[in-house]
Design a protein around this motif. Structure first.
Motif, short mmCIF file in Angstrom:
data_model
loop_
_atom_site.label_atom_id
_atom_site.label_comp_id
_atom_site.label_asym_id
_atom_site.label_seq_id
_atom_site.Cartn_x
_atom_site.Cartn_y
_atom_site.Cartn_z
N ASP A 1 0.82 -1.21 0.00
CA ASP A 1 0.00 0.00 0.00
C ASP A 1 0.86 1.26 0.00
OD1 ASP A 1 0.98 -0.60 2.49
OD2 ASP A 1 -0.77 0.17 3.58
N ALA A 2 2.00 1.21 0.70
CA ALA A 2 2.91 2.35 0.69
C ALA A 2 3.53 2.54 -0.69
CB ALA A 2 4.00 2.17 1.73
N GLN A 3 3.84 1.44 -1.37
CA GLN A 3 4.39 1.53 -2.71
C GLN A 3 3.38 2.12 -3.68
OE1 GLN A 3 7.56 0.84 -3.51
NE2 GLN A 3 7.24 1.43 -5.65
N GLN A 4 2.10 1.73 -3.52
CA GLN A 4 1.07 2.28 -4.39
C GLN A 4 0.90 3.77 -4.17
OE1 GLN A 4 -2.75 0.42 -3.92
NE2 GLN A 4 -3.71 1.61 -5.57
N LEU B 1 3.20 5.78 -3.11
CA LEU B 1 4.39 6.43 -3.67
C LEU B 1 4.28 6.56 -5.19
CD1 LEU B 1 7.26 7.55 -3.32
CD2 LEU B 1 8.12 5.21 -3.52
N GLU B 2 3.77 5.52 -5.87
CA GLU B 2 3.61 5.59 -7.32
C GLU B 2 2.62 6.67 -7.71
OE1 GLU B 2 5.32 4.06 -9.57
OE2 GLU B 2 6.47 2.81 -8.20
N GLN B 3 1.56 6.83 -6.95
CA GLN B 3 0.60 7.89 -7.24
C GLN B 3 1.23 9.27 -7.05
OE1 GLN B 3 -2.65 6.97 -4.61
NE2 GLN B 3 -3.44 5.31 -5.91
N ILE C 1 4.40 9.94 -7.41
CA ILE C 1 5.36 10.13 -8.50
C ILE C 1 4.64 10.62 -9.75
CG2 ILE C 1 6.92 8.91 -10.07
CD1 ILE C 1 7.77 7.17 -7.70
N VAL C 2 3.47 10.05 -10.04
CA VAL C 2 2.70 10.48 -11.21
C VAL C 2 2.34 11.96 -11.09
CG1 VAL C 2 0.54 10.20 -12.46
CG2 VAL C 2 1.82 8.19 -11.71
N LEU C 3 1.87 12.36 -9.91
CA LEU C 3 1.50 13.77 -9.70
C LEU C 3 2.72 14.68 -9.82
CD1 LEU C 3 -0.50 15.97 -8.85
CD2 LEU C 3 -0.03 15.37 -6.47
N MET C 4 3.83 14.27 -9.23
CA MET C 4 5.04 15.09 -9.28
C MET C 4 5.58 15.21 -10.71
SD MET C 4 5.23 16.05 -6.25
CE MET C 4 4.75 15.59 -4.58
N ARG D 1 2.19 8.60 -20.86
CA ARG D 1 1.87 7.18 -20.86
C ARG D 1 1.93 6.56 -19.47
NH1 ARG D 1 5.91 5.67 -25.89
NH2 ARG D 1 4.79 6.83 -27.52
N ASP D 2 2.46 7.31 -18.50
CA ASP D 2 2.63 6.83 -17.14
C ASP D 2 3.52 5.59 -17.10
OD1 ASP D 2 2.43 6.65 -14.42
OD2 ASP D 2 0.44 5.72 -14.41
#
Length: 304
Positions: free
Chosen positions: A43-46, A48-50, A52-55, A110-111
């Motif tokens: 859940d922490a990795q998910q 973080l990925e979200q 990263i997409v925003l950043m 493309r993420d």
């Protein structure tokens, strides 16, 4: 300086300041991406990925004015060179920016894949800083009547920078193709690093910085003038050659390291700035206030 020179310097200073502001913000936004490969709960990795997409999207928004406005002199210079069927010093710089920015935009859309917005912002900010120093140096000597030996030294430096740029572009293309076949995931980073290293900022400002330092030393001497103008001229030419040979050696040292993948694009941008600052600092030895400069100390030692 003329009004046009002051206006050009103000515009360049504005572009440089904005580029530094964007760079600092983009570097902070890029920080979550550096943590992507650490060990953590799913859940922490998910989360973080979200993040990263925003950043990445925020970095893209910030880099658009950086590329379009701050780097405008690069695009203008590259277009002028290509329209004349020449390879000017702005061509590899423009290629380096495009090679890092366009794939980063595609990866953000493309993420998937790596983004290099931090490298783009660092490269543009450091490049404009070096170009600002070069502009100041060239403006400082623009009103002087060039001596024959000075003009020959300038032409020699320009020729060296031109052939260096041509060789670096060919090297970047060849190495990039090799990495594309051997390890495609590293091809873009290696190519961008080589193109960044190919920026001849330090080479192009080597002689103008030395000429500007000599001019400043003459101004510092005041109405009495320099005691030994010949010694000042010899010191200027020696420092100009040191700048040329030193910056060329630095580029030749970094290019193989970048070619084997040991130099990241952001590291290449830092080395580009450091080489330009080293050239400026070496030239400034002519006008150090404490000792009156290299030529000034030598002149003071001469008998009256």
């Amino acid at each position: 300086m003329s009004d046009a020179m002051r206006r050009a310097r103000r515009h360049m200073l504005a572009r440089t300041g904005l580029a530094w502001l964007v760079m600092m913000q983009v570097m902070m936004l890029a920080f979550p991406g550096y943590l992507r490969h650490g060990a953590r709960a799913p859940d922490a990795q998910q989360s973080l990925e979200q993040a990263i997409v925003l950043m990445n999207w925020l970095s893209l928004v910030l880099c658009v004015p950086l590329v379009l406005y701050c780097a405008w002199p690069v695009w203008r210079g590259a277009w002028r060179s290509l329209s004349r069927r020449r390879i000017g010093m702005d061509v590899p710089v423009a290629l380096g920016i495009l090679a890092a920015f366009v794939p980063s935009v595609a990866a953000t859309w493309r993420d998937t894949g790596e983004v290099y917005f931090d490298s783009v912002s660092m490269f543009v900010a450091f490049l404009l800083t070096a170009r600002f120093l070069e502009t100041c140096a060239r403006q400082a000597v623009s009103g002087q009547s060039p001596e024959a030996r000075d003009a020959a030294l300038l032409r020699s430096a320009d020729r060296l920078a031109f052939w260096f740029v041509c060789a670096q572009i060919l090297l970047a293309a060849a190495v990039g193709l090799y990495w594309w076949h051997a390890q495609p995931g590293q091809a873009l980073a290696v190519t961008v690093a080589l193109l960044v290293i190919s920026c001849p900022c330090a080479l192009s400002m080597s002689v103008p910085a030395a000429l500007a330092a000599r001019h400043a030393a003459r101004l510092r001497a005041g109405a009495d003038g320099v005691r030994d103008p010949a010694a000042l001229d010899r010191a200027m030419r020696r420092i100009a050659r040191q700048n040329l040979h030193g910056s060329l050696a630095w580029h030749l040292l970094m290019a193989p390291l970048a070619a084997v993948g040991w130099v990241q694009p952001w590291v290449a941008a830092i080395t580009m700035l450091l080489s330009s600052l080293a050239v400026a600092a070496n030239a400034w030895r002519l006008v150090r206030p404490a000792g009156g400069g290299v030529a000034g100390r030598r002149a003071a030692a001469q008998p009256v």
